[in-house]
Design a protein around this motif. Structure first.
Motif, PDB file in Angstrom:
ATOM      1  N   LEU A 184     -17.694   6.754  -9.409  1.00  0.00           N
ATOM      2  CA  LEU A 184     -17.635   7.692 -10.539  1.00  0.00           C
ATOM      3  C   LEU A 184     -17.541   9.135 -10.048  1.00  0.00           C
ATOM      4  CD1 LEU A 184     -20.295   6.160 -12.972  1.00  0.00           C
ATOM      5  CD2 LEU A 184     -17.809   6.136 -13.249  1.00  0.00           C
ATOM      6  N   ARG A 185     -18.260   9.422  -8.971  1.00  0.00           N
ATOM      7  CA  ARG A 185     -18.208  10.783  -8.413  1.00  0.00           C
ATOM      8  C   ARG A 185     -16.828  11.093  -7.860  1.00  0.00           C
ATOM      9  NH1 ARG A 185     -20.928  11.280  -2.833  1.00  0.00           N
ATOM     10  NH2 ARG A 185     -18.879  10.368  -2.347  1.00  0.00           N
ATOM     11  N   ASP A 186     -16.269  10.142  -7.113  1.00  0.00           N
ATOM     12  CA  ASP A 186     -14.999  10.383  -6.433  1.00  0.00           C
ATOM     13  C   ASP A 186     -13.818  10.469  -7.398  1.00  0.00           C
ATOM     14  OD1 ASP A 186     -16.413  10.387  -4.092  1.00  0.00           O
ATOM     15  OD2 ASP A 186     -15.779   8.385  -3.439  1.00  0.00           O
ATOM     16  N   ASN A 187     -13.873   9.730  -8.519  1.00  0.00           N
ATOM     17  CA  ASN A 187     -12.748   9.790  -9.468  1.00  0.00           C
ATOM     18  C   ASN A 187     -12.938  10.861 -10.542  1.00  0.00           C
ATOM     19  OD1 ASN A 187     -14.472   8.693 -11.439  1.00  0.00           O
ATOM     20  ND2 ASN A 187     -13.662   6.617 -11.218  1.00  0.00           N
ATOM     21  N   GLY A 188     -14.010  11.631 -10.437  1.00  0.00           N
ATOM     22  CA  GLY A 188     -14.231  12.741 -11.356  1.00  0.00           C
ATOM     23  C   GLY A 188     -14.951  12.382 -12.639  1.00  0.00           C
ATOM     24  N   ALA A 189     -15.196  11.090 -12.866  1.00  0.00           N
ATOM     25  CA  ALA A 189     -15.816  10.674 -14.121  1.00  0.00           C
ATOM     26  C   ALA A 189     -17.264  11.121 -14.232  1.00  0.00           C
ATOM     27  CB  ALA A 189     -15.726   9.156 -14.271  1.00  0.00           C
ATOM     28  N   LEU A 190     -17.960  11.208 -13.099  1.00  0.00           N
ATOM     29  CA  LEU A 190     -19.378  11.568 -13.152  1.00  0.00           C
ATOM     30  C   LEU A 190     -19.573  12.980 -13.692  1.00  0.00           C
ATOM     31  CD1 LEU A 190     -22.156  10.396 -12.525  1.00  0.00           C
ATOM     32  CD2 LEU A 190     -22.008  11.391 -10.237  1.00  0.00           C
ATOM     33  N   GLY A 191     -18.710  13.892 -13.289  1.00  0.00           N
ATOM     34  CA  GLY A 191     -18.799  15.259 -13.804  1.00  0.00           C
ATOM     35  C   GLY A 191     -18.575  15.316 -15.297  1.00  0.00           C
ATOM     36  N   GLN A 192     -17.638  14.503 -15.812  1.00  0.00           N
ATOM     37  CA  GLN A 192     -17.372  14.470 -17.245  1.00  0.00           C
ATOM     38  C   GLN A 192     -18.544  13.854 -18.008  1.00  0.00           C
ATOM     39  OE1 GLN A 192     -15.001  16.254 -17.552  1.00  0.00           O
ATOM     40  NE2 GLN A 192     -13.134  15.681 -16.489  1.00  0.00           N
ATOM     41  N   ILE A 193     -19.184  12.856 -17.386  1.00  0.00           N
ATOM     42  CA  ILE A 193     -20.359  12.239 -18.009  1.00  0.00           C
ATOM     43  C   ILE A 193     -21.481  13.260 -18.152  1.00  0.00           C
ATOM     44  CG2 ILE A 193     -22.212  10.573 -17.638  1.00  0.00           C
ATOM     45  CD1 ILE A 193     -20.101   8.712 -16.389  1.00  0.00           C
ATOM     46  N   PRO A 231     -11.079  15.378 -32.453  1.00  0.00           N
ATOM     47  CA  PRO A 231     -10.822  14.592 -31.246  1.00  0.00           C
ATOM     48  C   PRO A 231     -10.715  15.467 -30.003  1.00  0.00           C
ATOM     49  CG  PRO A 231      -9.451  13.819 -33.055  1.00  0.00           C
ATOM     50  CD  PRO A 231     -10.108  15.077 -33.524  1.00  0.00           C
ATOM     51  N   LEU A 232     -11.184  14.914 -28.890  1.00  0.00           N
ATOM     52  CA  LEU A 232     -11.266  15.654 -27.638  1.00  0.00           C
ATOM     53  C   LEU A 232     -10.741  14.773 -26.510  1.00  0.00           C
ATOM     54  CD1 LEU A 232     -12.510  18.526 -27.130  1.00  0.00           C
ATOM     55  CD2 LEU A 232     -14.524  17.333 -26.247  1.00  0.00           C
ATOM     56  N   THR A 233     -10.089  15.373 -25.527  1.00  0.00           N
ATOM     57  CA  THR A 233      -9.689  14.633 -24.333  1.00  0.00           C
ATOM     58  C   THR A 233     -10.696  14.888 -23.227  1.00  0.00           C
ATOM     59  OG1 THR A 233      -8.273  16.424 -23.518  1.00  0.00           O
ATOM     60  CG2 THR A 233      -7.255  14.776 -24.943  1.00  0.00           C
ATOM     61  N   VAL A 234     -10.762  13.952 -22.291  1.00  0.00           N
ATOM     62  CA  VAL A 234     -11.827  13.995 -21.282  1.00  0.00           C
ATOM     63  C   VAL A 234     -11.743  15.248 -20.408  1.00  0.00           C
ATOM     64  CG1 VAL A 234     -10.519  12.614 -19.602  1.00  0.00           C
ATOM     65  CG2 VAL A 234     -13.030  12.611 -19.544  1.00  0.00           C
ATOM     66  N   GLY A 235     -10.539  15.735 -20.141  1.00  0.00           N
ATOM     67  CA  GLY A 235     -10.403  16.933 -19.328  1.00  0.00           C
ATOM     68  C   GLY A 235     -10.978  18.177 -19.977  1.00  0.00           C
ATOM     69  N   GLU A 236     -11.224  18.110 -21.290  1.00  0.00           N
ATOM     70  CA  GLU A 236     -11.768  19.260 -22.017  1.00  0.00           C
ATOM     71  C   GLU A 236     -13.292  19.281 -22.029  1.00  0.00           C
ATOM     72  OE1 GLU A 236      -9.155  20.341 -25.669  1.00  0.00           O
ATOM     73  OE2 GLU A 236      -9.162  18.150 -25.592  1.00  0.00           O
ATOM     74  N   PHE A 237     -13.924  18.215 -21.569  1.00  0.00           N
ATOM     75  CA  PHE A 237     -15.380  18.106 -21.692  1.00  0.00           C
ATOM     76  C   PHE A 237     -16.132  19.329 -21.145  1.00  0.00           C
ATOM     77  CE2 PHE A 237     -16.334  13.275 -22.238  1.00  0.00           C
ATOM     78  CZ  PHE A 237     -15.406  13.210 -23.263  1.00  0.00           C
ATOM     79  N   PRO A 238     -15.854  19.782 -19.923  1.00  0.00           N
ATOM     80  CA  PRO A 238     -16.629  20.917 -19.395  1.00  0.00           C
ATOM     81  C   PRO A 238     -16.511  22.185 -20.233  1.00  0.00           C
ATOM     82  CG  PRO A 238     -15.470  19.790 -17.629  1.00  0.00           C
ATOM     83  CD  PRO A 238     -14.924  19.247 -18.924  1.00  0.00           C
ATOM     84  N   LEU A 239     -15.321  22.435 -20.784  1.00  0.00           N
ATOM     85  CA  LEU A 239     -15.112  23.630 -21.606  1.00  0.00           C
ATOM     86  C   LEU A 239     -15.739  23.472 -22.988  1.00  0.00           C
ATOM     87  CD1 LEU A 239     -11.376  24.303 -20.677  1.00  0.00           C
ATOM     88  CD2 LEU A 239     -13.354  25.664 -19.958  1.00  0.00           C
ATOM     89  N   ALA A 240     -15.579  22.288 -23.583  1.00  0.00           N
ATOM     90  CA  ALA A 240     -16.090  22.051 -24.936  1.00  0.00           C
ATOM     91  C   ALA A 240     -17.613  21.945 -24.956  1.00  0.00           C
ATOM     92  CB  ALA A 240     -15.470  20.788 -25.508  1.00  0.00           C
ATOM     93  N   ALA A 241     -18.217  21.598 -23.837  1.00  0.00           N
ATOM     94  CA  ALA A 241     -19.664  21.367 -23.799  1.00  0.00           C
ATOM     95  C   ALA A 241     -20.469  22.615 -24.136  1.00  0.00           C
ATOM     96  CB  ALA A 241     -20.073  20.836 -22.424  1.00  0.00           C
ATOM     97  N   VAL A 242     -19.898  23.790 -23.915  1.00  0.00           N
ATOM     98  CA  VAL A 242     -20.639  25.025 -24.188  1.00  0.00           C
ATOM     99  C   VAL A 242     -20.632  25.371 -25.668  1.00  0.00           C
ATOM    100  CG1 VAL A 242     -20.124  25.910 -21.894  1.00  0.00           C
ATOM    101  CG2 VAL A 242     -18.636  26.531 -23.798  1.00  0.00           C
ATOM    102  N   THR A 243     -19.792  24.696 -26.456  1.00  0.00           N
ATOM    103  CA  THR A 243     -19.687  24.992 -27.887  1.00  0.00           C
ATOM    104  C   THR A 243     -20.590  24.110 -28.730  1.00  0.00           C
ATOM    105  OG1 THR A 243     -17.423  25.833 -27.705  1.00  0.00           O
ATOM    106  CG2 THR A 243     -18.116  25.015 -29.861  1.00  0.00           C
ATOM    107  N   GLY A 244     -20.595  22.808 -28.445  1.00  0.00           N
ATOM    108  CA  GLY A 244     -21.391  21.897 -29.266  1.00  0.00           C
ATOM    109  C   GLY A 244     -21.375  20.497 -28.685  1.00  0.00           C
ATOM    110  N   PRO A 245     -21.971  19.548 -29.405  1.00  0.00           N
ATOM    111  CA  PRO A 245     -22.095  18.183 -28.886  1.00  0.00           C
ATOM    112  C   PRO A 245     -20.739  17.499 -28.714  1.00  0.00           C
ATOM    113  CG  PRO A 245     -23.555  18.549 -30.771  1.00  0.00           C
ATOM    114  CD  PRO A 245     -22.623  19.706 -30.726  1.00  0.00           C
TER     115      PRO A 245
END
Length: 264
Positions: free
Chosen positions: A225-234, A52-66
């Motif tokens: 989505l851009r302003d609330n930060g969700a677009l970057g996580q997407i 399980p992953l939290t949304v704030g971890e997406f940018p860091l976890a993205a370099v490891t795997g899907p």
């Protein structure tokens, strides 16, 4: 939130990955216990191919795997292996491979908040089966009957994790409300003995954000989505999907058998 058990405490509910013997943390049960320092403390995570992953971890976890979404609730998962029960990034000595992002879900172990439904509260538990929990450990759980500084720090970490978990649920609900999810499939195409491409083999079925649906959103929704930060996580999620190729390459380089479906 509470760190002690009260008389008549109801049954702790929920099955949680890695935790085989969770107990409400109390000075009566755990007053003499603590954590011993280990060179390889993550041996337990070897069995976690989907964490399980939290949304704030997406940018860091993205370099490891899907990063994928699974189940009816479409919860985000960090894929760390192709076969159930096999984390490809945890070495036999209990350490993660260098440069691999370690999810907060793993780092909070052996602590976890659990539901006490009868009292409508969350209870801090510890996995008594953790190999590094011992009597007279280097880091005691309690000092003079009160939570030690180590335990207080762990409680704070778990509290922050719970906040991030709630934020993740809101993020997923936003994607659901905008109808951005679609079913996706990860495939592997092996080579035949003559070097030609063989029949594609399915690795996993999962949910992901549809780039087509995303591109067709009204401009005001994209701005939101851009302003609330969700677009970057997407975008972090979408970029992470190239990690399927990394996992396949790792499996082949290690002489593993052809990848099989991940039971995420």
């Amino acid at each position: 939130m509470t760190t002690t058990t009260q008389p008549g405490l109801g049954q702790i509910t929920g099955n949680v990955l890695f935790y085989s013997q969770p107990e409400p943390l109390t000075p009566e049960l755990h007053g003499k216990l603590g954590v011993k320092r280990m060179d390889g403390p993550f041996r337990f995570a070897k069995a976690g191919h989907a964490i399980p992953l939290t949304v704030g971890e997406f940018p860091l976890a993205a370099v490891t795997g899907p990063i994928i979404f699974v189940g009816e609730e479409k919860l985000p998962i960090a894929v760390m292996g192709l076969n159930a029960g096999e984390n490809m990034f945890v070495r036999d000595n209990g350490n993660f491979e260098p440069g691999v992002y370690i999810p907060a879900y793993v780092r909070r172990y052996p602590f976890v908040f659990a539901n006490d439904q009868s009292n409508s509260q969350m209870v801090l538990c510890v996995d008594r089966a953790a190999e590094f929990i011992v009597e007279g450990g280097d880091l005691a759980f309690f000092e003079n009957g009160q939570p030690s500084e180590y335990t207080k720090n762990c409680i704070e970490f778990c509290n922050n994790f719970e906040i991030e978990r709630q934020r993740t649920m809101s993020f997923v609900q936003l994607l659901k409300d905008l109808d951005l999810f679609e079913q996706k499939t990860a495939n592997f195409t092996p080579n035949n003995p003559d070097g030609s491409a063989g029949e594609p083999q399915k690795i996993a079925d999962y949910f992901g954000v549809s780039e087509d649906k995303l591109s067709k959103l009204p401009s005001d929704k994209l701005t939101e989505l851009r302003d609330n930060g969700a677009l970057g996580q997407i975008y972090a999620h979408l970029l992470s999907l190239v990690g399927w190729d990394r996992l396949i390459a790792l499996a082949l380089a290690r002489g593993a058998q052809e990848p099989v479906a991940a039971n995420s």
